[in-house]
Design a protein around this motif. Structure first.
Motif, short mmCIF file in Angstrom:
data_model
loop_
_atom_site.label_atom_id
_atom_site.label_comp_id
_atom_site.label_asym_id
_atom_site.label_seq_id
_atom_site.Cartn_x
_atom_site.Cartn_y
_atom_site.Cartn_z
N SER A 1 0.80 -1.21 0.00
CA SER A 1 0.00 0.00 0.00
C SER A 1 0.84 1.26 0.00
O SER A 1 1.86 1.35 0.69
CB SER A 1 -0.92 0.00 1.23
OG SER A 1 -1.76 1.12 1.24
N PHE A 2 0.41 2.22 -0.80
CA PHE A 2 0.90 3.60 -0.72
C PHE A 2 0.25 4.23 0.50
O PHE A 2 0.87 4.42 1.52
CB PHE A 2 0.52 4.34 -2.01
CG PHE A 2 0.82 5.81 -2.02
CD1 PHE A 2 2.13 6.26 -2.05
CD2 PHE A 2 -0.21 6.74 -2.02
CE1 PHE A 2 2.40 7.64 -2.08
CE2 PHE A 2 0.04 8.11 -2.05
CZ PHE A 2 1.35 8.55 -2.07
N VAL A 3 -1.04 4.50 0.41
CA VAL A 3 -1.89 4.87 1.55
C VAL A 3 -3.27 4.34 1.22
O VAL A 3 -3.87 4.72 0.20
CB VAL A 3 -1.93 6.39 1.77
CG1 VAL A 3 -3.03 6.76 2.77
CG2 VAL A 3 -0.58 6.93 2.26
N ALA A 4 -3.79 3.44 2.05
CA ALA A 4 -5.07 2.79 1.77
C ALA A 4 -6.27 3.67 2.07
O ALA A 4 -7.40 3.27 1.83
CB ALA A 4 -5.18 1.48 2.55
N GLY A 5 -6.02 4.87 2.58
CA GLY A 5 -7.10 5.81 2.88
C GLY A 5 -6.96 6.37 4.26
O GLY A 5 -5.93 6.20 4.93
#
Length: 260
Positions: free
Chosen positions: A61-65
């Protein structure tokens, strides 16, 4: 700089900022966003950093939210406050004097897609996934997504992604202009660094003024934007790098910029 949820390191003149909560797929909670804001404030005043790469820790993940567990208990006032913290942080990233490259590995959903859109441009690994799933959770994008995503990909694609809460893969993101390049995951950081080094080899002041002109012009009418371009163009002629760059061209040699 020491933080609980992010890491910052320098590779020469390149600053690498990593969202580092891999067990939570690098989801953004209040502490992470606050740390990110603090780190960005230090970067913007660091003359050694010419280009910034933002990426996510781990391979998934980069940023999952945003952190749904944290958000689920907030009331209207708390929700708006959380959104404002993230909006201010992402706007600060967008307005960094240094160019910012998002190196997107894995999920870039919700706040992750919004963070990527706050960067100047995006490179993605083949396993990257993008989306704004907020309306499926009963909320709107709140970290700048309703504004930046349509500006990056156009109104039609932006509205479709937000209204449907759909998730798209890296190739589709590339097709609609959300990302500039798709590479195998193991090559992602090398590719981002390669481009960062190419940017850093140019005149620092000119690069930063070009970024300022582009950002200013996007948010105003073209005549006002061109007038601002005229101002920064003229400013370049007050720099030593302009004299060196043009002299090097005339003399058929490599320029030796001093960032002055």
């Amino acid at each position: 700089m020491s933080y609980n949820n992010i890491k910052f390191e320098k590779d020469g003149v390149i600053g690498i900022l990593t969202i580092d909560r891999p067990k939570a797929l690098n989801a953004l909670n209040t502490e992470t966003v606050t740390e990110l804001n603090d780190c960005v404030g230090k970067i913007e005043n660091d003359p050694e950093v010419k280009v910034v790469i933002i990426t996510g820790g781990g391979s998934k993940s980069f940023v999952a939210g945003a952190d749904i567990v944290e958000m689920s208990t907030k009331n209207a006032v708390e929700g708006r406050f959380f959104g404002k913290i993230a909006q201010d942080t992402f706007t600060r990233i967008e307005n960094l004097p240094q160019p910012v490259i998002a190196a997107v590995n894995g999920y870039a959903l919700g706040g992750g897609c919004e963070l990527a859109c706050a960067c100047d441009f995006r490179y993605a690994s083949e396993n990257a996934k993008f989306g704004q799933p907020e309306v499926g959770l009963g909320i709107t994008p709140g970290f700048g997504g309703t504004q930046r995503l349509p500006r990056v990909v156009g109104r039609g694609y932006g509205k479709e992604l937000i209204y449907t809460a759909s998730m798209i893969d890296a190739e589709e993101a590339h097709r609609i202009g959300l990302v500039n390049k798709v590479v195998p995951q193991e090559q992602l950081m090398d590719e981002a660094k390669k481009t960062a080094k190419k940017i850093a080899s140019n005149a620092k002041i000119a690069v930063q003024l070009a970024k300022a002109a582009i950002n200013r012009g996007i948010n105003c009418d073209v005549i006002t934007g061109i007038a601002y371009e005229d101002e920064v163009f003229g400013l370049c002629f007050a720099t030593e790098d302009q004299k060196e760059g043009m002299a090097a061209f005339v003399e058929k040699r490599k320029a030796n910029f001093t960032d002055k």
